[in-house]
Design a protein around this motif. Sequence first.
Motif, PDB file in Angstrom:
ATOM      1  N   UNK A  81      16.818 -18.630  48.733  1.00 25.58           N
ATOM      2  CA  UNK A  81      17.298 -19.991  48.953  1.00 25.58           C
ATOM      3  C   UNK A  81      17.009 -20.458  50.372  1.00 25.58           C
ATOM      4  N   UNK A  82      16.850 -21.770  50.505  1.00 24.07           N
ATOM      5  CA  UNK A  82      16.699 -22.428  51.801  1.00 24.07           C
ATOM      6  C   UNK A  82      17.730 -23.541  51.850  1.00 24.07           C
ATOM      7  N   UNK A  83      18.418 -23.663  52.996  1.00 22.33           N
ATOM      8  CA  UNK A  83      19.408 -24.722  53.186  1.00 22.33           C
ATOM      9  C   UNK A  83      18.997 -25.600  54.360  1.00 22.33           C
ATOM     10  N   UNK A  84      19.293 -26.913  54.249  1.00 28.16           N
ATOM     11  CA  UNK A  84      19.030 -27.829  55.360  1.00 28.16           C
ATOM     12  C   UNK A  84      20.270 -28.652  55.645  1.00 28.16           C
ATOM     13  N   UNK A  85      20.360 -29.091  56.891  1.00 27.32           N
ATOM     14  CA  UNK A  85      21.403 -30.033  57.295  1.00 27.32           C
ATOM     15  C   UNK A  85      20.713 -31.157  58.056  1.00 27.32           C
ATOM     16  N   UNK A  86      21.170 -32.394  57.848  1.00 23.45           N
ATOM     17  CA  UNK A  86      20.536 -33.554  58.455  1.00 23.45           C
ATOM     18  C   UNK A  86      21.532 -34.322  59.313  1.00 23.45           C
ATOM     19  N   UNK A  87      21.006 -35.231  60.143  1.00 26.50           N
ATOM     20  CA  UNK A  87      21.851 -36.017  61.041  1.00 26.50           C
ATOM     21  C   UNK A  87      22.825 -36.927  60.308  1.00 26.50           C
ATOM     22  N   UNK A  88      22.531 -37.283  59.072  1.00 26.04           N
ATOM     23  CA  UNK A  88      23.433 -38.154  58.316  1.00 26.04           C
ATOM     24  C   UNK A  88      24.606 -37.380  57.704  1.00 26.04           C
ATOM     25  N   UNK A  89      24.700 -36.075  57.994  1.00 27.23           N
ATOM     26  CA  UNK A  89      25.791 -35.264  57.484  1.00 27.23           C
ATOM     27  C   UNK A  89      25.510 -34.607  56.153  1.00 27.23           C
ATOM     28  N   UNK A 109      11.831 -21.667  42.192  1.00 29.29           N
ATOM     29  CA  UNK A 109      11.340 -22.794  41.386  1.00 29.29           C
ATOM     30  C   UNK A 109      11.518 -24.150  42.069  1.00 29.29           C
ATOM     31  N   UNK A 110      11.929 -24.145  43.346  1.00 28.52           N
ATOM     32  CA  UNK A 110      12.113 -25.354  44.160  1.00 28.52           C
ATOM     33  C   UNK A 110      13.164 -26.306  43.579  1.00 28.52           C
ATOM     34  N   UNK A 111      14.100 -25.793  42.805  1.00 30.41           N
ATOM     35  CA  UNK A 111      15.149 -26.647  42.262  1.00 30.41           C
ATOM     36  C   UNK A 111      16.284 -26.785  43.274  1.00 30.41           C
ATOM     37  N   UNK A 153       0.952 -25.584  50.927  1.00 31.04           N
ATOM     38  CA  UNK A 153       2.282 -26.083  50.592  1.00 31.04           C
ATOM     39  C   UNK A 153       2.567 -25.710  49.153  1.00 31.04           C
ATOM     40  N   UNK A 154       3.731 -25.111  48.919  1.00 31.34           N
ATOM     41  CA  UNK A 154       4.102 -24.769  47.548  1.00 31.34           C
ATOM     42  C   UNK A 154       5.201 -25.681  47.024  1.00 31.34           C
ATOM     43  N   UNK A 155       5.806 -26.475  47.899  1.00 32.57           N
ATOM     44  CA  UNK A 155       6.840 -27.411  47.466  1.00 32.57           C
ATOM     45  C   UNK A 155       7.293 -28.300  48.596  1.00 32.57           C
ATOM     46  N   UNK A 156       7.788 -29.489  48.253  1.00 28.94           N
ATOM     47  CA  UNK A 156       8.297 -30.430  49.241  1.00 28.94           C
ATOM     48  C   UNK A 156       9.442 -31.203  48.610  1.00 28.94           C
TER      49      UNK A 156
END
Length: 188
Positions: free
Chosen positions: A157-165, A174-176, A136-139
Amino acid sequence: RRQRQMCIRDSTESFRIGERVEHMQITKDEASVFVSAGHDVHAVDLLSRDLIQTFATEMQVACLTLSQDDRRLYVAGGWADGFVSVFDTASGQVLHRLHGHERGVNNIALSPNGKRLATASADRTVRIWSTDPTAVTGSHPAGLDARSLARSQSGGHVATAALDGSWRLWSTIDMSLTASGVLQDPLY
């Protein structure tokens, strides 16, 4: 509601995948497809529709991805303890498992250069893993039950979307956290 099934045949007879198909990925040479259904991933020849190999897992498979050279198969899912199994596609053997999420893994994405793997989990985190050596390099927190994960074409870049919108965008360098927001009408 009718369940969709996929018909595959092996060298002896035809059979149907009775489980719901969760995810599919076509190999780079477009010769075969990997299909996840239940606890298994099936490799199928696209021309003949013959079953090439079945990869049995210990979890309900939610997602999968192939390495750039199609030599490694990353399979994720689970409920209570989400992890990623890394298979050698030629032998079918598990090379190793990536542990770290406290709940099931909902989505995975591999960087364009194949050196990093991102996982989004129901434990509300996104983890970035180095694929060689595997660590694991970041969480980071990803919102309520991170369901969707996407990477930029450059892998920066990495993007996420969650059930809460909520949605979040991170730099993989740099995991910022570079951007975030909330949809007006969340899906939950």
